[in-house]
Structure formats: structure tokens, C-alpha cells
Design a protein around this motif. Structure first.
Motif, PDB file in Angstrom:
ATOM      1  N   UNK A 185     -44.758   7.314 -21.088  1.00 19.01           N
ATOM      2  CA  UNK A 185     -44.001   8.280 -21.395  1.00 19.01           C
ATOM      3  C   UNK A 185     -42.398   7.700 -21.766  1.00 19.01           C
ATOM      4  N   UNK A 186     -41.582   7.835 -21.881  1.00 20.18           N
ATOM      5  CA  UNK A 186     -40.231   7.422 -22.193  1.00 20.18           C
ATOM      6  C   UNK A 186     -39.372   8.165 -22.482  1.00 20.18           C
ATOM      7  N   UNK A 187     -38.098   7.528 -22.162  1.00 23.30           N
ATOM      8  CA  UNK A 187     -36.802   8.947 -21.853  1.00 23.30           C
ATOM      9  C   UNK A 187     -35.920   8.186 -23.090  1.00 23.30           C
ATOM     10  N   UNK A 188     -35.127   8.619 -23.564  1.00 18.51           N
ATOM     11  CA  UNK A 188     -34.032   8.317 -24.620  1.00 18.51           C
ATOM     12  C   UNK A 188     -33.370   8.734 -24.377  1.00 18.51           C
ATOM     13  N   UNK A 189     -31.614   8.488 -25.063  1.00 19.70           N
ATOM     14  CA  UNK A 189     -30.429   9.094 -25.220  1.00 19.70           C
ATOM     15  C   UNK A 189     -29.858   8.123 -26.441  1.00 19.70           C
ATOM     16  N   UNK A 190     -29.030   8.722 -27.242  1.00 17.65           N
ATOM     17  CA  UNK A 190     -28.531   8.819 -28.280  1.00 17.65           C
ATOM     18  C   UNK A 190     -27.100   8.946 -28.736  1.00 17.65           C
ATOM     19  N   UNK A 191     -26.478   8.718 -27.430  1.00 21.30           N
ATOM     20  CA  UNK A 191     -24.182   9.148 -27.612  1.00 21.30           C
ATOM     21  C   UNK A 191     -23.953   7.714 -28.415  1.00 21.30           C
ATOM     22  N   UNK A 192     -22.533   7.559 -27.981  1.00 22.31           N
ATOM     23  CA  UNK A 192     -22.413   6.813 -28.380  1.00 22.31           C
ATOM     24  C   UNK A 192     -22.857   5.397 -28.106  1.00 22.31           C
ATOM     25  N   UNK A 193     -23.459   4.899 -27.117  1.00 25.72           N
ATOM     26  CA  UNK A 193     -24.813   3.805 -27.469  1.00 25.72           C
ATOM     27  C   UNK A 193     -26.345   4.814 -27.056  1.00 25.72           C
ATOM     28  N   UNK A 194     -27.247   3.807 -27.402  1.00 25.07           N
ATOM     29  CA  UNK A 194     -28.466   4.435 -27.387  1.00 25.07           C
ATOM     30  C   UNK A 194     -29.049   3.532 -25.969  1.00 25.07           C
ATOM     31  N   UNK A 195     -29.794   4.093 -25.422  1.00 26.88           N
ATOM     32  CA  UNK A 195     -31.004   4.724 -24.148  1.00 26.88           C
ATOM     33  C   UNK A 195     -32.157   3.729 -24.545  1.00 26.88           C
ATOM     34  N   UNK A 196     -33.774   3.616 -24.732  1.00 24.86           N
ATOM     35  CA  UNK A 196     -34.469   3.805 -24.239  1.00 24.86           C
ATOM     36  C   UNK A 196     -35.128   3.332 -22.848  1.00 24.86           C
ATOM     37  N   UNK A 197     -35.734   3.985 -21.929  1.00 26.07           N
ATOM     38  CA  UNK A 197     -36.185   3.800 -21.000  1.00 26.07           C
ATOM     39  C   UNK A 197     -37.935   4.404 -20.989  1.00 26.07           C
ATOM     40  N   UNK A 198     -38.472   3.449 -20.361  1.00 32.14           N
ATOM     41  CA  UNK A 198     -39.761   3.399 -20.869  1.00 32.14           C
ATOM     42  C   UNK A 198     -40.557   3.434 -19.089  1.00 32.14           C
ATOM     43  N   UNK A 199     -41.594   3.521 -18.820  1.00 28.85           N
ATOM     44  CA  UNK A 199     -42.113   3.634 -17.887  1.00 28.85           C
ATOM     45  C   UNK A 199     -43.286   3.401 -17.636  1.00 28.85           C
ATOM     46  N   UNK A 200     -43.544   1.793 -16.958  1.00 32.55           N
ATOM     47  CA  UNK A 200     -44.664   1.109 -16.996  1.00 32.55           C
ATOM     48  C   UNK A 200     -45.528   1.209 -15.640  1.00 32.55           C
ATOM     49  N   UNK A 201     -46.525   0.442 -15.013  1.00 37.61           N
ATOM     50  CA  UNK A 201     -47.317   0.020 -14.063  1.00 37.61           C
ATOM     51  C   UNK A 201     -47.218  -1.622 -13.976  1.00 37.61           C
ATOM     52  N   UNK A 202     -47.001  -1.783 -15.510  1.00 33.54           N
ATOM     53  CA  UNK A 202     -47.004  -3.601 -15.600  1.00 33.54           C
ATOM     54  C   UNK A 202     -45.726  -4.140 -15.478  1.00 33.54           C
ATOM     55  N   UNK A 203     -45.972  -5.477 -14.314  1.00 35.81           N
ATOM     56  CA  UNK A 203     -44.734  -6.528 -14.053  1.00 35.81           C
ATOM     57  C   UNK A 203     -44.582  -7.005 -15.109  1.00 35.81           C
ATOM     58  N   UNK A 204     -44.950  -7.463 -16.005  1.00 33.85           N
ATOM     59  CA  UNK A 204     -44.522  -8.300 -17.482  1.00 33.85           C
ATOM     60  C   UNK A 204     -43.237  -8.396 -16.951  1.00 33.85           C
ATOM     61  N   UNK A 205     -42.355  -9.306 -17.194  1.00 33.49           N
ATOM     62  CA  UNK A 205     -41.083  -9.549 -17.563  1.00 33.49           C
ATOM     63  C   UNK A 205     -40.496 -10.373 -18.970  1.00 33.49           C
ATOM     64  N   UNK A 206     -41.414 -10.680 -19.697  1.00 31.55           N
ATOM     65  CA  UNK A 206     -41.521 -11.582 -21.001  1.00 31.55           C
ATOM     66  C   UNK A 206     -40.442 -11.332 -21.603  1.00 31.55           C
ATOM     67  N   UNK A 207     -39.381 -10.602 -21.280  1.00 31.68           N
ATOM     68  CA  UNK A 207     -38.790  -9.861 -22.219  1.00 31.68           C
ATOM     69  C   UNK A 207     -36.885  -9.948 -21.291  1.00 31.68           C
ATOM     70  N   UNK A 208     -37.228 -10.429 -20.000  1.00 32.13           N
ATOM     71  CA  UNK A 208     -36.284  -9.747 -19.223  1.00 32.13           C
ATOM     72  C   UNK A 208     -34.731 -10.442 -19.098  1.00 32.13           C
ATOM     73  N   UNK A 209     -34.921 -11.585 -20.655  1.00 31.59           N
ATOM     74  CA  UNK A 209     -33.747 -11.426 -21.148  1.00 31.59           C
ATOM     75  C   UNK A 209     -32.187 -10.422 -22.056  1.00 31.59           C
ATOM     76  N   UNK A 210     -34.066  -9.296 -22.298  1.00 33.46           N
ATOM     77  CA  UNK A 210     -33.204  -8.547 -23.161  1.00 33.46           C
ATOM     78  C   UNK A 210     -33.449  -7.104 -22.574  1.00 33.46           C
ATOM     79  N   UNK A 211     -34.342  -6.716 -21.641  1.00 38.45           N
ATOM     80  CA  UNK A 211     -34.911  -5.691 -21.123  1.00 38.45           C
ATOM     81  C   UNK A 211     -34.669  -6.031 -19.220  1.00 38.45           C
TER      82      UNK A 211
END
Length: 494
Positions: A257-283
Motif C-alpha cells: 500500500x502506498x500513500x501519495x500527496x500532490x500539493x506544492x511538493x509531492x510525497x510518495x510513502x510506501x509500506x514495506x516489510x523489507x529492510x533494504x536501504x539500497x536507495x538510502x541517498x534518495x529515500x
């Protein structure tokens, strides 16, 4: 009976009242009526007075009760949402020691980067799931280095929502979700992050006691009642940062499940049970509201898109058009792909998801003979949609598997072009709900009972607007996205 929801933002305080049985919104008020100011003593700094938040909470509760003829004795619980990453400091008497260093203050960037370099990427990623970056712990280290006389008086450090709960109850506490947003939680051992406290030389005693996100966290005391107008003993039953709370408001709790907002800026907030941090510089990775130490992991992965609604608003202000409605009508007269125009919408500062590059807004392939206002309107909607799709590709490379996106009923997601473009390219439904963070916080005061199914039904019954589903033929959308992405990558590879 009613539950009260407080949403402590940086531009305003929103206060909502909902029926405890049905979850139906009774009303929402905003304080102050004009936007709250931020103090910037130096470039990149941003501070607000915690006492101002409290004053507006109290005046807002009074306004809400008067406007909807509610007696304080009818309010049986409180939920709190708040601007994330802020730092509030109090002394032993409970006095605020300085203005809050809020989420958009960038003074601690180099402190956090040095910590990441010296502690090491592997240890930070496996223990903290993030770089310490410009988050709350790094801001506290800045105070220690630059304001030692204030640091020496600190009794407790708090997040903005912790402070409001304290003003209501006289009790200082926090949550695991809150500590994680300050990069003060060690996910590997499910404890306070000694690894960072020791590196920064911060006293562990400054961290408040931890309570469950959904629980009787504290109750309104005599002083809190006198100032707020609420009844002594009214329980505080929920607290969370604004982005986890926005996900809760949209019934986003489970992996996929993913929550998104599209106001002045946008946000994508995704739920996971995965502890991957491959993209920790961007996420960024935080403990979601239903994260429980020792139980199946619930991590909220947060990706920000600065150049979102601000791009469409800029066009509204600078094209000869009267409204967003007129812009959407013009855009609908233009085919998918905007007859070849690609608009790169990153004109709102550095983009973390683009590795902090300042890309700016760019309009590519504009033909002065063939293209008009409608093409620019459609290209803007598509360009912003493509930036969300690009962000979702980053999320999926970081282990996110998605089956539904849920979004608030804001300007961007109300646009059929925008939402259908995103849904078609990501390949799953976008459900639209008409709700707010303050309403979500008020409803969440019921979740200490643990009935998440009933909570979800409340949202569906009261807030559901519509669903945008993927188009069966995505060829034209994919071609337009490929053109846009190629143009973006030419810029990024310069």
C-alpha cells in the motif's frame, strides 16, 4: 461523543472533530487564519516558537467548540499529527529553551553528512536505515556545538507533537515512530540509537520515555485543561509525524500500500516489510505508525518530489488563464504526449531523488508554430506525473512491491490526465479520498482498541471519492514517458 484531532503544521494548525462511533467529520478549523511565519536568522535556517503552536491549538479548540456548539465534556480522546523532524528543547521546569529548529532548516546538513561518513555507510544503513542527514539528532548536535549555554540547561528534547502532548498533560514522552524520524532509533536491535548518540556525544537521558503510538499516552492535567478548555482527564490516544499520519489517514498500513500527496511538493510513502536501504541517498526509512519492536516489520519509505504542484501553480499565475479548471480543459484538447513537448518540472530547488541535483524546470521540443497554452498545460501535468512514476521506479528498485496507491483529493490527483497517466504507467489503481491529516489523527484515537478493519471501513464509508484505473493500452503513455525520461537523463548525465 467526539474525538479531537490536532495537526501541527509549519504553515497552520488544523483542528478536527469526528464522531467516535461513525468517524464522520463534524468540522475542521484552521489557526491562524493567515499563514504562520518562520524565522530565518541566516540563510537556510527556519525556526518557529513552540509557544505559538500551543497558543493556536488553544484558540482553535475554542473556535471549534463555539462554531459547532460542542461541550468539552463530549470530547473523549485526542490524536496528534505534527510536522516531522523538528527539535524542541525544554528545561526541568518545562520551559522552552529556544525556538524550534523545524523540518526545513538546513543548518545541520554537514553535521549529518560527517556522521554518515565517519560512522560508515554500512553501519548507518543497517542500524539507522538512513543517513543522520539533517534530521533531529543532527540538529541537537548543532545546538551542543553552537549554543552550549542552552545545551547545558536541556532536560528533554522533543518533537513538535511531543511538545503539544506535554502542554496538554504535563507528561514528557514520545514514540518509536517519532524517534525514527529523528534518526534516533536502531532498527537492528530495536532500541534507542546509542550508535549515533555516542558519536554525537549526546546524553541518552534527554530522550523522553517511549509509549505505544496507539495507547493511553497521557491525560489532560489541570494546567492543560485551564489553557485548552478541554476536560481534566481527557486521554491522548495517538501521535505521529505528518507523513506517517497521512498514510494512516488514507488507510495505508500493509506492505503493497502506498500513500501519495500532490500539493506544492509531492510525497510518495510506501509500506514495506523489507529492510533494504539500497536507495538510502534518495529515500528515507521510518518506523510506520504500526511498527512494533519484535513483530513483523512495518517500515514507511518516504520519497519527496519538490517540483510537483508548484509547477502547475506557476503556469496558472503566468499563462493567460483564469483557473485550474480552464487549464485542465485546455490540456484535454491535446493528445497524450503533448505533441512531443516534454516538461521537466524540477524548479523548486534541489531534488533529493535526483541525488540533490538542481535541475530546474525545462520545456523541451517546443514548436513555436504548432504549440500553444493547451500543450503547455498538458505537458506540465504529464511531466509532474512522470516525476511520480520515476520516483516509484526508485522505490521499486529499493524492494517496494505495490498493489494500490491512495491519495488525497488535492488539485493534482483530481486531474484525470495526471491520475490516469500515473495509474497507467505504474500499473495499479489510484484511489482518491477526501480527508485531512487532522481528521485522520482524530479517528486514530480509536485505534488503541486495535480494530484496524473498522478504522478502514470508516475511511471508505466517509471519504472515498473515486478510483483511477490503468488504461488497457498504455502505448502512447509509455512513449511519452520514455521521451521525458530520456530528456531528464540527458540533463543528469551532463
Amino acid at each position: 461523543m467526539y474525538h479531537l484531532g490536532l495537526d501541527i503544521g509549519s504553515s497552520s494548525i488544523k483542528i478536527a472533530l469526528v464522531n467516535t462511533l461513525t468517524g464522520k467529520s463534524i468540522g475542521v478549523v484552521t489557526e491562524p487564519e493567515t499563514e504562520m511565519s518562520m524565522e530565518a536568522v541566516k540563510n537556510g535556517w527556519a525556526e518557529q516558537s513552540p509557544e505559538d503552536w500551543w497558543r493556536y491549538v488553544c484558540s482553535g479548540i475554542e473556535k471549534l467548540c463555539l462554531e459547532y456548539t460542542i461541550n468539552a465534556t463530549d470530547i473523549s480522546g485526542i490524536g496528534i499529527s505534527y510536522q516531522m523532524h523538528g527539535l524542541v528543547l525544554i528545561d526541568k521546569e518545562g520551559n522552552s529553551l529556544r525556538k524550534s529548529i523545524i523540518w526545513c532548516d538546513s543548518r545541520a546538513v554537514s553535521i549529518g553528512q560527517n556522521a554518515y561518513d565517519e560512522i560508515g555507510a554500512e553501519r548507518c544503513n543497517t542500524h539507522l536505515l538512513n543517513s543522520p542527514a539533517n534530521f533531529t539528532a543532527s540538529k541537537l548536535k548543532w545546538v551542543k556545538e553552537n549554543e552550549p549555554e542552552i545545551y547545558g540547561q536541556i532536560y528533554k528534547m522533543m518533537l513538535p507533537g511531543d511538545y503539544i502532548a506535554y502542554k496538554l498533560s504535563g507528561v514528557v514522552n514520545t514514540t518509536v515512530s517519532g524517534l525514527s524520524e529523528g534518526i534516533l532509533w536502531d532498527f537492528k536491535i530495536d532500541e534507542i540509537a546509542d550508535i549515533l548518540l555516542e558519536y554525537y556525544g549526546l546524553e541518552k537521558e534527554m530522550i523522553p520515555d517511549i509509549v505505544d503510538t496507539f495507547s493511553v499516552q497521557s491525560s489532560v492535567n489541570e494546567k492543560g485543561a485551564a489553557e485548552s478548555g478541554l476536560n481534566i482527564g481527557t486521554p491522548i490516544l495517538y501521535r505521529a509525524g505528518d507523513q506517517p499520519n497521512n498514510a494512516l489517514t488514507l488507510n495505508v498500513f500493509k506492505p503493497g500500500e502506498v500513500a501519495a500527496t500532490g500539493g506544492t511538493s509531492g510525497v510518495v510513502y510506501a509500506i514495506t516489510d523489507n529492510l533494504s536501504v539500497k536507495e538510502s541517498s534518495r529515500v528515507n526509512n521510518f518506523a510506520h505508525v504500526n511498527y512494533t519492536p519484535g513483530k513483523p516489520t512495518r517500515i514507511g519509505k518516504l520519497l519527496c518530489i519538490n517540483g510537483a504542484g508548484i509547477q502547475y501553480r506557476w503556469l496558472l499565475n503566468n499563462l493567460d488563464v483564469a483557473s485550474y479548471g480552464e487549464m485542465n480543459t485546455l490540456a484535454n484538447e491535446v493528445p497524450i504526449g503533448s505533441d512531443g513537448i516534454a516538461l521537466i518540472p524540477f524548479g523548486n530547488g534541489a531534488e533529493r531523488m535526483l541525488k540533490n541535483r538542481e535541475v530546474g524546470t525545462r520545456i523541451v521540443n517546443l514548436n513555436l508554430n504548432n504549440h500553444g497554452k493547451g500543450h503547455l498545460c498538458r505537458a506540465a501535468l504529464e511531466g509532474i506525473a512522470f516525476s511520480f512514476v520515476y520516483g516509484m521506479e526508485i522505490m521499486e528498485s529499493d524492494g517496494i512491491k505495490v498493489n494500490v496507491m491512495r491519495a488525497g483529493n488535492d488539485n493534482l490527483f483530481r486531474s484525470e490526465i495526471f491520475s490516469t497517466t500515473v495509474a497507467t504507467l505504474i500499473g495499479y489503481d489510484i484511489e482518491i479520498y477526501n480527508t485531512t491529516g487532522a481528521i485522520g489523527a482524530a479517528r486514530a484515537a480509536n485505534l488503541h482498541k486495535g480494530d484496524f478493519e473498522a478504522f478502514g471501513k470508516t475511511i471508505l464509508d466517509n471519504d472515498y471519492v473515486m478510483t483511477f484505473s490503468p488504461k488497457a493500452d498504455k502505448t502512447a503513455y509509455q512513449q511519452a514517458y520514455t521521451t521525458w525520461k530520456n530528456e531528464l537523463e540527458l540533463i543528469l548525465n551532463k
